[in-house]
Scaffold this motif. Sequence first.
Motif, PDB file in Angstrom:
ATOM      1  N   ILE A  90      10.486  -1.947  -1.551  1.00 28.27           N
ATOM      2  CA  ILE A  90       9.335  -1.259  -2.147  1.00 28.27           C
ATOM      3  C   ILE A  90       9.829  -0.250  -3.193  1.00 28.27           C
ATOM      4  N   LYS A  91       9.365  -0.403  -4.416  1.00 27.51           N
ATOM      5  CA  LYS A  91       9.699   0.522  -5.500  1.00 27.51           C
ATOM      6  C   LYS A  91       8.496   1.425  -5.783  1.00 27.51           C
ATOM      7  N   ALA A  92       8.726   2.453  -6.578  1.00 31.86           N
ATOM      8  CA  ALA A  92       7.646   3.393  -6.896  1.00 31.86           C
ATOM      9  C   ALA A  92       6.452   2.688  -7.523  1.00 31.86           C
ATOM     10  N   LYS A  93       6.732   1.694  -8.353  1.00 33.77           N
ATOM     11  CA  LYS A  93       5.641   0.980  -9.032  1.00 33.77           C
ATOM     12  C   LYS A  93       4.809   0.138  -8.059  1.00 33.77           C
ATOM     13  N   ASP A  94       5.336  -0.095  -6.844  1.00 32.05           N
ATOM     14  CA  ASP A  94       4.635  -0.931  -5.872  1.00 32.05           C
ATOM     15  C   ASP A  94       3.771  -0.142  -4.898  1.00 32.05           C
ATOM     16  N   VAL A  95       3.992   1.161  -4.832  1.00 35.64           N
ATOM     17  CA  VAL A  95       3.425   1.952  -3.735  1.00 35.64           C
ATOM     18  C   VAL A  95       1.908   1.834  -3.646  1.00 35.64           C
ATOM     19  N   ASP A  96       1.213   1.903  -4.775  1.00 34.66           N
ATOM     20  CA  ASP A  96      -0.250   1.908  -4.708  1.00 34.66           C
ATOM     21  C   ASP A  96      -0.827   0.527  -4.374  1.00 34.66           C
ATOM     22  N   ARG A  97       0.036  -0.495  -4.335  1.00 27.26           N
ATOM     23  CA  ARG A  97      -0.404  -1.828  -3.906  1.00 27.26           C
ATOM     24  C   ARG A  97      -0.029  -2.113  -2.447  1.00 27.26           C
ATOM     25  N   CYS A  98       0.841  -1.289  -1.906  1.00 27.35           N
ATOM     26  CA  CYS A  98       1.306  -1.497  -0.530  1.00 27.35           C
ATOM     27  C   CYS A  98       0.180  -1.204   0.459  1.00 27.35           C
ATOM     28  N   VAL A  99       0.083  -2.035   1.481  1.00 30.29           N
ATOM     29  CA  VAL A  99      -0.931  -1.833   2.513  1.00 30.29           C
ATOM     30  C   VAL A  99      -0.243  -1.610   3.854  1.00 30.29           C
ATOM     31  N   ILE A 105      -7.233 -10.878  10.000  1.00 33.39           N
ATOM     32  CA  ILE A 105      -8.259 -11.069   8.967  1.00 33.39           C
ATOM     33  C   ILE A 105      -8.039 -10.113   7.797  1.00 33.39           C
ATOM     34  N   GLN A 106      -7.726  -8.845   8.120  1.00 34.32           N
ATOM     35  CA  GLN A 106      -7.526  -7.843   7.077  1.00 34.32           C
ATOM     36  C   GLN A 106      -6.313  -8.162   6.211  1.00 34.32           C
ATOM     37  N   ILE A 107      -5.231  -8.628   6.839  1.00 33.76           N
ATOM     38  CA  ILE A 107      -4.033  -8.994   6.077  1.00 33.76           C
ATOM     39  C   ILE A 107      -4.333 -10.141   5.118  1.00 33.76           C
ATOM     40  N   GLU A 108      -5.052 -11.139   5.596  1.00 35.81           N
ATOM     41  CA  GLU A 108      -5.394 -12.285   4.744  1.00 35.81           C
ATOM     42  C   GLU A 108      -6.251 -11.843   3.560  1.00 35.81           C
ATOM     43  N   GLN A 109      -7.191 -10.955   3.796  1.00 30.94           N
ATOM     44  CA  GLN A 109      -8.039 -10.450   2.706  1.00 30.94           C
ATOM     45  C   GLN A 109      -7.210  -9.684   1.680  1.00 30.94           C
ATOM     46  N   ASP A 110      -6.291  -8.867   2.161  1.00 31.39           N
ATOM     47  CA  ASP A 110      -5.465  -8.069   1.250  1.00 31.39           C
ATOM     48  C   ASP A 110      -4.541  -8.957   0.420  1.00 31.39           C
ATOM     49  N   LYS A 111      -3.992  -9.982   1.033  1.00 35.18           N
ATOM     50  CA  LYS A 111      -3.134 -10.913   0.290  1.00 35.18           C
ATOM     51  C   LYS A 111      -3.941 -11.649  -0.783  1.00 35.18           C
ATOM     52  N   ALA A 112      -5.152 -12.040  -0.408  1.00 37.40           N
ATOM     53  CA  ALA A 112      -6.013 -12.757  -1.357  1.00 37.40           C
ATOM     54  C   ALA A 112      -6.392 -11.882  -2.545  1.00 37.40           C
ATOM     55  N   ASN A 113      -6.429 -10.558  -2.326  1.00 37.85           N
ATOM     56  CA  ASN A 113      -6.799  -9.612  -3.380  1.00 37.85           C
ATOM     57  C   ASN A 113      -5.590  -9.110  -4.169  1.00 37.85           C
ATOM     58  N   GLY A 114      -4.442  -9.749  -3.970  1.00 37.65           N
ATOM     59  CA  GLY A 114      -3.264  -9.398  -4.756  1.00 37.65           C
ATOM     60  C   GLY A 114      -2.552  -8.143  -4.300  1.00 37.65           C
ATOM     61  N   LEU A 115      -2.857  -7.674  -3.113  1.00 37.87           N
ATOM     62  CA  LEU A 115      -2.189  -6.490  -2.573  1.00 37.87           C
ATOM     63  C   LEU A 115      -0.901  -6.890  -1.859  1.00 37.87           C
ATOM     64  N   LEU A 116      -0.169  -5.895  -1.378  1.00 37.74           N
ATOM     65  CA  LEU A 116       1.146  -6.124  -0.801  1.00 37.74           C
ATOM     66  C   LEU A 116       1.193  -5.603   0.635  1.00 37.74           C
ATOM     67  N   PRO A 117       0.764  -6.415   1.603  1.00 35.90           N
ATOM     68  CA  PRO A 117       0.895  -5.996   3.007  1.00 35.90           C
ATOM     69  C   PRO A 117       2.349  -5.689   3.325  1.00 35.90           C
ATOM     70  N   PHE A 118       2.593  -4.504   3.885  1.00 38.31           N
ATOM     71  CA  PHE A 118       3.961  -3.999   3.978  1.00 38.31           C
ATOM     72  C   PHE A 118       4.394  -3.693   5.414  1.00 38.31           C
ATOM     73  N   MET A 119       3.563  -2.971   6.153  1.00 37.84           N
ATOM     74  CA  MET A 119       4.023  -2.441   7.437  1.00 37.84           C
ATOM     75  C   MET A 119       2.852  -2.324   8.396  1.00 37.84           C
ATOM     76  N   VAL A 120       3.090  -2.643   9.671  1.00 39.04           N
ATOM     77  CA  VAL A 120       2.060  -2.480  10.690  1.00 39.04           C
ATOM     78  C   VAL A 120       2.630  -1.628  11.817  1.00 39.04           C
ATOM     79  N   PHE A 121       1.821  -0.703  12.289  1.00 40.02           N
ATOM     80  CA  PHE A 121       2.213   0.204  13.365  1.00 40.02           C
ATOM     81  C   PHE A 121       1.479  -0.168  14.649  1.00 40.02           C
ATOM     82  N   GLY A 122       2.219  -0.254  15.735  1.00 40.32           N
ATOM     83  CA  GLY A 122       1.632  -0.403  17.053  1.00 40.32           C
ATOM     84  C   GLY A 122       1.977   0.808  17.900  1.00 40.32           C
ATOM     85  N   SER A 123       1.187   1.048  18.916  1.00 38.07           N
ATOM     86  CA  SER A 123       1.434   2.176  19.819  1.00 38.07           C
ATOM     87  C   SER A 123       1.786   1.668  21.203  1.00 38.07           C
TER      88      SER A 123
END
Length: 474
Positions: free
Chosen positions: A172-181, A224-242
Motif C-alpha cells: 500500500i502506497k500513499a496514493k492508494d490509501v483513499d482507495r483502501c477498504v 457481499i461488501q467485499i464483492e461490491q467494493d471490488k466491483a466499484n474499483g476499490l482496494l479491499p485491504f484488511m479485515v479485523f476479527g475479535s
Amino acid sequence: MKKSIMELEDISRKLEPVNNKRAHWNTSVQKYADNFLDEFNQNNTFVVSENMGKGILDLSIEDEGKPIEEVLQCLKENVDTPNINPASGGHFGYIPGGGVFTTALGDYLAAITNRYAGIFFACPGGVRMENMLLRWMCKMVGYPVTALGNLTSGGSIANLSAITTARDAKGIKAKDVDRCVIYMTKQLHHCVQKSLRVAGMKESIVRYIPMDSSFKMIPEKLNIQIEQDKANGLLPFMVFGSAGTTDTGAIDPLKKIGGIAKENKLWFHVDAAYGGFFMLSNRIKPAFKGIELSDSIAIDPHKGLFLSYGIGAVLIKDTDALYQTHHYTANYMQDAFNLDEDPSPADLSPELTKHFRGLRMWISLQLLGVAPFRAALEEKILLCQYFYEEIQKLGFEVGPEPDLSIAIFRYVPKTEDANAYNLKLVKQIMQDGRIFLSSTTIDGAYWIRFAVLSFRTHLKQVDLALQLLGNLVK
C-alpha cells in the motif's frame, strides 16, 4: 579541574547508595508491598476522593532527597488509595488488570541488571528468552514454527505494529490509501482506529460489517461488501476479527472470516488482546477455531496471564514481513552487525531502547508453571456464567450468553427511564466502593458490564456483587 571532578564525584556517588541505605530502602518498600498485599489490597475497590491525588504535587522535586517514609506515605495517600484499585478482586470494570506477585520479581531484576534485550549482540540470552515466549504463544494459537512477533507495551502498540506490517506487505502506497477498504465491526476495540490514523491510513474507507444478535460479525455480509467494493474499483485491504470484544467478550466467527480473507487476498488480523490466553484451556479453545488462519494477532499477557500492566504481544505469521517494516540500520550500530542466531526485537518493532519486559513473563511461567494460569482462566469463565444465571433471578435483563468472562446486564424499571436508572446503579456501586463496575452503550441502550479477569476474583467477590445489586433494586 581534577578538584572539580572529585567534588562532583562525591555528590554523584549518592546515585549508588551504600549497603545499609539499600537495606533500609528495601525493607521499607518490602513492608509497604506486604502491607498492600495482606491488608491494603483487601480494602475498597473504589474510593471516592475529593483530593483526587493532588497531594502528590505537595512533594516537590528538590536538590536534596527525602526520607523514604515520607515518600511512601505520599504514595499511599495520593496514588494507591483514590479511585480504582485494580489489584482488588472486586474489580469488575473495563478489563481488570493483573498484578501477580512474580511480575514484580521479574521487573525488579530487570531494573537492577538493566540488560538491554533489544539486539542479540547486547544480550543474547535475553533475546532468546523473549523469542522463546513469542514462539510459545505462536504455538498456542496454531501458527507455524517460522512465525514470531514482538513483546509490546500492550494491545494498542501490538495492533499498530500489525497494521503497519500489513500495509507494507500488501504494497500500500500513499496514493492508494483513499482507495483502501478496511473491514471491522463497531465492537472492535477503538485503539484500532487510532492505530490506523497513526499508521497513515486515516483516509482509508472503513466498512462496519453488520453483527448478529450476539454482537458478532456476519461473514456473509462481509463477503457481499467485499464483492461490491471490488466491483466499484476499490482496494479491499484488511479485515479485523475479535477474539473477545471489550464490550461483551464476543468471539467473531474467525474460521469463516479467515476463509473470506484468504479468498480475497486480504490481510486478516485478530484482536485477541483480552481473550487470547483463554486458548490455554482445551475446553474453551474450540471457540477460537479459525484464529490460525489469521496473518497477525494482538494478545496481552497483562490481561489473560494476569501480569502487571505493560506487556502485550503481536504475533505475525510472516516474520519476514514484520522484519521488512521495522528493520533499520545506523553506522553507530556497526559493532552489533553480526550474524544473529535469533532475530533481534529491535528489528521487529518500532522500539529500539526498550524495557526488558520479557523477564516478568518468563519468571512467572517458570516459577508458577502454566497450570495455575489455566485454572484461573477456567474459573473466570465459570464465575461469569454463574453471575449471568444468578443476575437474571434478581430481575435483571441480560445480553447474549457470555463467550468468555464478560456479561452485560441492565435493570428495566416499570416507571423510570432504563438508561438513567442503570447509570444511577453504577454511581451507587461506586459510592459503596466494595466492588467496581463499568458500563457501555450499545445501540442507544445503557448496559452495565461485568468483566471477570482479576486473578484475585473468586466466588466470594461475585456473590458480593450479586448481593449489592440485588439490594439496590429491591
